[in-house]
Scaffold this motif. Sequence first.
Motif, PDB file in Angstrom:
ATOM      1  N   THR A  59       0.829  -1.205   0.000  1.00  0.00           N
ATOM      2  CA  THR A  59       0.000   0.000   0.000  1.00  0.00           C
ATOM      3  C   THR A  59       0.865   1.258   0.000  1.00  0.00           C
ATOM      4  N   GLU A  60       1.950   1.227   0.760  1.00  0.00           N
ATOM      5  CA  GLU A  60       2.884   2.356   0.747  1.00  0.00           C
ATOM      6  C   GLU A  60       3.437   2.574  -0.659  1.00  0.00           C
ATOM      7  N   ALA A  61       3.875   1.468  -1.266  1.00  0.00           N
ATOM      8  CA  ALA A  61       4.453   1.543  -2.612  1.00  0.00           C
ATOM      9  C   ALA A  61       3.424   2.103  -3.587  1.00  0.00           C
ATOM     10  N   TYR A  62       2.218   1.616  -3.479  1.00  0.00           N
ATOM     11  CA  TYR A  62       1.139   2.055  -4.361  1.00  0.00           C
ATOM     12  C   TYR A  62       0.839   3.540  -4.171  1.00  0.00           C
ATOM     13  N   GLU A  63       0.813   3.974  -2.916  1.00  0.00           N
ATOM     14  CA  GLU A  63       0.458   5.352  -2.589  1.00  0.00           C
ATOM     15  C   GLU A  63       1.476   6.323  -3.200  1.00  0.00           C
ATOM     16  N   VAL A  64       2.722   5.895  -3.321  1.00  0.00           N
ATOM     17  CA  VAL A  64       3.746   6.760  -3.917  1.00  0.00           C
ATOM     18  C   VAL A  64       3.672   6.682  -5.446  1.00  0.00           C
ATOM     19  N   LEU A  65       3.611   5.464  -5.980  1.00  0.00           N
ATOM     20  CA  LEU A  65       3.746   5.313  -7.432  1.00  0.00           C
ATOM     21  C   LEU A  65       2.484   5.691  -8.196  1.00  0.00           C
ATOM     22  N   ARG A  66       1.328   5.699  -7.536  1.00  0.00           N
ATOM     23  CA  ARG A  66       0.103   6.028  -8.260  1.00  0.00           C
ATOM     24  C   ARG A  66       0.006   7.542  -8.509  1.00  0.00           C
ATOM     25  N   ASP A  67       0.772   8.315  -7.724  1.00  0.00           N
ATOM     26  CA  ASP A  67       0.708   9.765  -7.832  1.00  0.00           C
ATOM     27  C   ASP A  67       1.873  10.243  -8.709  1.00  0.00           C
ATOM     28  N   PRO A  68       1.574  10.853  -9.861  1.00  0.00           N
ATOM     29  CA  PRO A  68       2.658  11.198 -10.802  1.00  0.00           C
ATOM     30  C   PRO A  68       3.754  12.071 -10.182  1.00  0.00           C
ATOM     31  N   ASP A  69       3.395  13.011  -9.306  1.00  0.00           N
ATOM     32  CA  ASP A  69       4.408  13.876  -8.696  1.00  0.00           C
ATOM     33  C   ASP A  69       5.294  13.094  -7.747  1.00  0.00           C
ATOM     34  N   LYS A  70       4.624  12.282  -6.896  1.00  0.00           N
ATOM     35  CA  LYS A  70       5.400  11.504  -5.929  1.00  0.00           C
ATOM     36  C   LYS A  70       6.252  10.475  -6.661  1.00  0.00           C
ATOM     37  N   ARG A  71       5.703   9.923  -7.732  1.00  0.00           N
ATOM     38  CA  ARG A  71       6.457   8.923  -8.484  1.00  0.00           C
ATOM     39  C   ARG A  71       7.710   9.549  -9.087  1.00  0.00           C
ATOM     40  N   ALA A  72       7.541  10.747  -9.651  1.00  0.00           N
ATOM     41  CA  ALA A  72       8.695  11.438 -10.252  1.00  0.00           C
ATOM     42  C   ALA A  72       9.761  11.700  -9.193  1.00  0.00           C
ATOM     43  N   ALA A  73       9.327  12.135  -8.009  1.00  0.00           N
ATOM     44  CA  ALA A  73      10.273  12.411  -6.926  1.00  0.00           C
ATOM     45  C   ALA A  73      10.949  11.116  -6.476  1.00  0.00           C
ATOM     46  N   TYR A  74      10.160  10.042  -6.450  1.00  0.00           N
ATOM     47  CA  TYR A  74      10.731   8.748  -6.037  1.00  0.00           C
ATOM     48  C   TYR A  74      11.754   8.263  -7.061  1.00  0.00           C
ATOM     49  N   ASP A  75      11.415   8.398  -8.356  1.00  0.00           N
ATOM     50  CA  ASP A  75      12.333   7.993  -9.415  1.00  0.00           C
ATOM     51  C   ASP A  75      13.655   8.743  -9.287  1.00  0.00           C
ATOM     52  N   ARG A  76      13.535  10.003  -8.893  1.00  0.00           N
ATOM     53  CA  ARG A  76      14.718  10.842  -8.830  1.00  0.00           C
ATOM     54  C   ARG A  76      15.522  10.638  -7.549  1.00  0.00           C
ATOM     55  N   TYR A  77      14.830  10.567  -6.429  1.00  0.00           N
ATOM     56  CA  TYR A  77      15.545  10.553  -5.152  1.00  0.00           C
ATOM     57  C   TYR A  77      15.471   9.225  -4.413  1.00  0.00           C
ATOM     58  N   GLY A  78      14.576   8.341  -4.822  1.00  0.00           N
ATOM     59  CA  GLY A  78      14.446   7.069  -4.119  1.00  0.00           C
ATOM     60  C   GLY A  78      13.938   7.254  -2.699  1.00  0.00           C
ATOM     61  N   HIS A  79      14.216   6.264  -1.873  1.00  0.00           N
ATOM     62  CA  HIS A  79      13.670   6.286  -0.515  1.00  0.00           C
ATOM     63  C   HIS A  79      14.280   7.387   0.332  1.00  0.00           C
ATOM     64  N   GLN A  80      15.560   7.696   0.069  1.00  0.00           N
ATOM     65  CA  GLN A  80      16.226   8.700   0.878  1.00  0.00           C
ATOM     66  C   GLN A  80      15.470  10.013   0.799  1.00  0.00           C
TER      67      GLN A  80
END
Length: 378
Positions: free
Chosen positions: A50-71
Motif C-alpha cells: 500500500t505504501e508503494a502504491y500510494e507513492v507510485l500512483r501519484d505522478p508527482d510523488k512517483r517522479a520524486a521517487y524515481d529521482r531521489y528514491g527512498h532517501q
Amino acid sequence: MKQDFYEVLGVPRDCSEADIKKAYRKLAMECHPDRNNGDKGAEERFKLVTEAYEVLRDPDKRAAYDRYGHQGQRTDFSSMHFDLSEALMVFMRDFGIGTASGFESLFGGGQRRERRRGHDIKVGLKLTLAEVASGTTKTVRIKSLESCPDCAGTGSKAGTQPVQCGTCGGSGEVRRQAQSLFGQFLTVSPCPTCAGEGTVVQNPCERCGGDGRVRGEKTIQIDVPAGVADHHYLTLRGQGVPGPRNGPRGDLIAVLDIKEDPRFERHGDDLVYDLAITVTQAALGAEITVPTPFGQSRLRIEPGTQTGMAYRLRNKGLPRLGEGGHGDLHVRVHVWTPTKLTAEQRKLLEKLSEIEDAPPEKETGKFWDTIRRALGQL
Ligand SMILES: [Zn+2]
Ligand SMILES: [Zn+2]
C-alpha cells in the motif's frame, strides 16, 4: 534498507498508472488481513504494497521517487509509514471495498474509541538559492486552533466531566450487518451522536464552547535540508491543528517556494552561469572570479577560449538531496566585443587587424558543432 517500490509491486519502472493500480489490487487482495487470519507477515506485506502504491500512483510523488528514491522520501513522503488502518483506508478509498477488518481496525472493534484528528496546516516556505545550497532552519508563525487553556482541551467546564453517550453506551460506535466482497460481516461505524468519542460534553466550557480548542498562534521551526527542489513539501507530523477535545493533531505541511536566482540557471542539482569575458581575456587566457551559491570561486580561462565554451566547476552546484555530494556549476563563456573604443584602443586594434589571422573555416564549423553538442547536454 527498504525494498524498491517497483519491486514491491512487481512492475517495471516504465509501467503505466493503470499497470500500477492493477498490480496493487492483485497483491492487496492476496495479502489482505481478511484473507490471512491475522497472519502478521501478510499484514506487513499489505502495508508495504500500500505504501508503494500510494507513492507510485501519484505522478508527482512517483517522479520524486524515481529521482531521489527512498532517501528523498524521508523529507518528501515522511507521512508514508502506514499503520494497518491507514493502509486499509487507502485500499477502501481506491477500490470501494469495505472489509470486516477495515472497519474493525478503523473504529476499534468496540475497544478503542475513535478520536477525531485535527486538520493539516499547509504553509508556503520561501527559500533563496543560497538557503537551498546550505540547508536552513525557517521560523514560521501560524495562526490556527490551539488547545483551550480554560478546560485543558477537554471541552468541559472546570469541575465537570463529560458523560457517557446514550446512543452508543460509551463504545463510540454503532454496529450493523452488511455484505462485503469477502462475505457477510458486521460493520462497525462511529456513533453519530458523539462522533465516536463515547462521551458527550454536558457542561461546555465557556471559552471554547465545548470544542476544547480556541484560536491561537504558535511559532514553529522548520529544518529544511540542503538540495530541496521547488514545490517539494516537508511534512511535520503532529504539528497541525489539534483534534477536538484533545483529539490527535493533524500534520504541518510546508510547501517550498524557491526564489529564482537571476545569476544562475538551475538544471536539477547543476547550475549554469553565463560569464562575459573580453576579447583579450579570451585570446590570452585569464584568472577570473565567478559567483557560486557558496560564495566566490576562481576560474582559469584558457588562452583561445571561444564564445559558447563551458567550464565545469565540479561540486559547485547544489547538494544532491539524500544522495550526498553536489552537482556542478557550468560556466558558459561569452566573448564580449567592445562597443565603444578610445582612440588608443582603436589604434591598437587596427594594428592587430593588420597582422591577425582569419579564423580557419573548416575548423570553426567543427568547433561550433562541438559547442552545440556540449550545450545540448546541459
Ligand atoms: Zn455515542
Ligand atoms: Zn475550553
